[in-house]
Design an enzyme around this catalytic site. Structure first.
Site, PDB file in Angstrom:
ATOM      1  N   LEU A  58      54.748  58.364  43.341  1.00  0.00           N
ATOM      2  CA  LEU A  58      54.950  58.118  44.782  1.00  0.00           C
ATOM      3  C   LEU A  58      55.726  59.258  45.446  1.00  0.00           C
ATOM      4  CD1 LEU A  58      55.666  54.261  44.783  1.00  0.00           C
ATOM      5  CD2 LEU A  58      53.558  55.440  45.444  1.00  0.00           C
ATOM      6  N   ASP A 302      47.454  57.392  37.240  1.00  0.00           N
ATOM      7  CA  ASP A 302      48.129  58.698  37.289  1.00  0.00           C
ATOM      8  C   ASP A 302      47.908  59.355  38.658  1.00  0.00           C
ATOM      9  OD1 ASP A 302      49.689  60.843  36.624  1.00  0.00           O
ATOM     10  OD2 ASP A 302      48.337  61.652  35.100  1.00  0.00           O
TER      11      ASP A 302
HETATM   12 ZN   LIG Z   1      51.628  62.486  32.414  1.00  0.00          ZN
END
Ligand SMILES: [Zn+2]
Length: 425
Positions: A58, A302
């Site tokens: 974030l 991810d």
């Molecule tokens: Zn990673």
């Protein structure tokens, strides 16, 4: 004030109506609208428990030019997520109770989805000194997942101590498995193509060596290890072997490692530069099979936003990482559901139930049943959409899917009865 969701296929199976009252599912079945009730027609839609991401960047605090808790969680809601784990590689690093509480509060204020901060394993992600794991676990953020993601906890003795420490509060160490010496300067998967493109190779063994070591350590100290973003066939084999022995090992795979291959690097477009790198066709096949048979527990995005200047440059100097929250379930539909590798109940398991369990989040990944929290997503599996880099809730634009047509669309996301994305009627 109640809401009636009519005719959704629960987990893609039987159709039923759901009544939402005060944040909970108050009834499931064939229900008639009540006076003044808001009615949402979900005919043709699939209902799944709200998606839970184990791996989101974030960027706040520190890199608000790339993403903020508010923009990132808005993107999460648009992708069907009701909870995300926010990685610790912020500036400052989330290695104290103060920083994880700050991130947790920012998530509460934004209100788009639950934010569960991940605590750093080592101070400043430096890899030498354990961070205040206990203080983060005891904080208001109740941290249960610890990771130096972006960096590998490479010191075996330190990894062992972290695993021993988190047992006290049923935590888990999420490892970014990357042998640093074997990947110095590495740019893409090591193989015939890296040689041809003149980019420094990143051998599969650099990941697999750390995965193998860590499953042995987890077995030795009987503590939970979670392997981030598996990317090679060999890693899948090692996790399968460890699980076969009953060891406390879980693993995740990203949507991009399930769909894309190293061939994308031939464009030299840094939007395809990611850590770990995109691998071979054989690796992609093994990852899909591992997710289908449950060796791989979870799909984790991810999601790694980067500002334009970090990606609009030469491959060798570009940042690693790509967006993922708003496209994850569509990629999974394409690569897993449509070929028959997973049904929707399987998607619910890998994208909600198991990630919630790994993160020890008790109020997420719940059944769509009476009395349960009304946190769920409605998907239209028959829809298709062409992905645009511009049409995103993220502050960044580095999606690798721009121009691709993907199946499925998130019609609405509900968090404890409140609509966080889409229309309620
Ligand atoms: Zn990673």
């Amino acid at each position: 004030m109640s809401v009636l969701v009519r005719g959704a296929a629960l987990l893609g199976r039987q159709r039923a109506d759901l009544r939402l009252v005060e944040g909970r599912i108050s009834a499931v079945g064939s229900l008639s609208p009540q006076r003044g009730e808001q009615v949402l027609d979900a005919d043709g839609l699939v209902a799944l428990p709200g998606l839970v991401d184990l791996h989101t960047h974030l960027r706040e605090p520190g890199r608000e030019d790339a993403e903020t808790v508010r923009t990132g969680t808005r993107a999460a809601a648009a992708g069907g997520f009701t909870a995300v784990h926010a990685m610790a590689n912020t500036e400052p690093v989330a290695d104290t109770a103060g920083v994880v509480e700050q991130v947790w509060r920012l998530g509460q204020d934004a209100g788009h989805c639950d934010v569960h901060p991940v605590g750093a394993v080592t101070v400043g992600l430096g890899g030498t000194q354990l961070a205040e794991l206990g203080a983060m676990a005891d904080s208001a953020a109740r941290v249960r997942v610890f990771s130096d993601d972006g960096h590998c906890v490479f010191d075996a003795a330190l990894m062992r101590r972290a695993l021993e420490y988190v047992k006290a509060f049923d935590g888990v160490v999420a490892q970014h498995a990357q042998e640093p010496r074997l990947t110095s300067g590495a740019q893409m998967n090591e193989g015939e193509l890296s040689g041809r493109l003149g980019l420094v190779g990143w051998p599969a063994a650099a990941e697999e060596a750390v995965v193998a070591r860590d499953v042995l350590l987890a077995a030795h100290v009987r503590s939970r290890v979670h392997v981030c973003h598996l990317s090679t066939a060999g890693s899948v084999e090692i996790v399968r072997w460890a699980k076969g022995k009953g060891w406390p090992v879980t693993a995740e795979v990203t949507p991009h490692h399930l769909l894309l291959t190293e061939a994308s690097a031939a464009s030299y477009d840094p939007v395809f530069k990611v850590n770990p790198p995109l691998r071979s066709e054989e690796d992609v096949t093994a990852l899909r099979e591992g997710l289908a048979d449950g060796t791989i527990d979870a799909v984790a995005t991810d999601h790694a936003p980067h500002p334009r200047e970090a990606k609009d440059c030469e491959w060798a100097v570009a940042a690693f990482g790509m967006l993922g929250l708003e496209t994850a379930v569509s990629v999974v539909q394409q690569v897993m559901v449509e070929p028959g590798l997973l049904d929707w109940a399987g998607v619910a398991d890998r994208m909600s139930v198991r990630p919630a369990s790994i993160g020890r989040i008790s109020q997420q990944g719940r059944p769509l049943a009476e009395g349960e929290p009304a946190s769920f997503v409605l998907l239209d599996p028959a829809a298709t959409r062409t992905i645009s880099a511009v049409e995103t809730h993220s502050k960044s634009r580095n999606t690798p899917y721009a121009g691709l047509t993907l199946p499925g669309r998130v019609v609405a996301t509900f968090l404890r009865g409140r609509c966080t994305h889409g229309a309620t009627a």
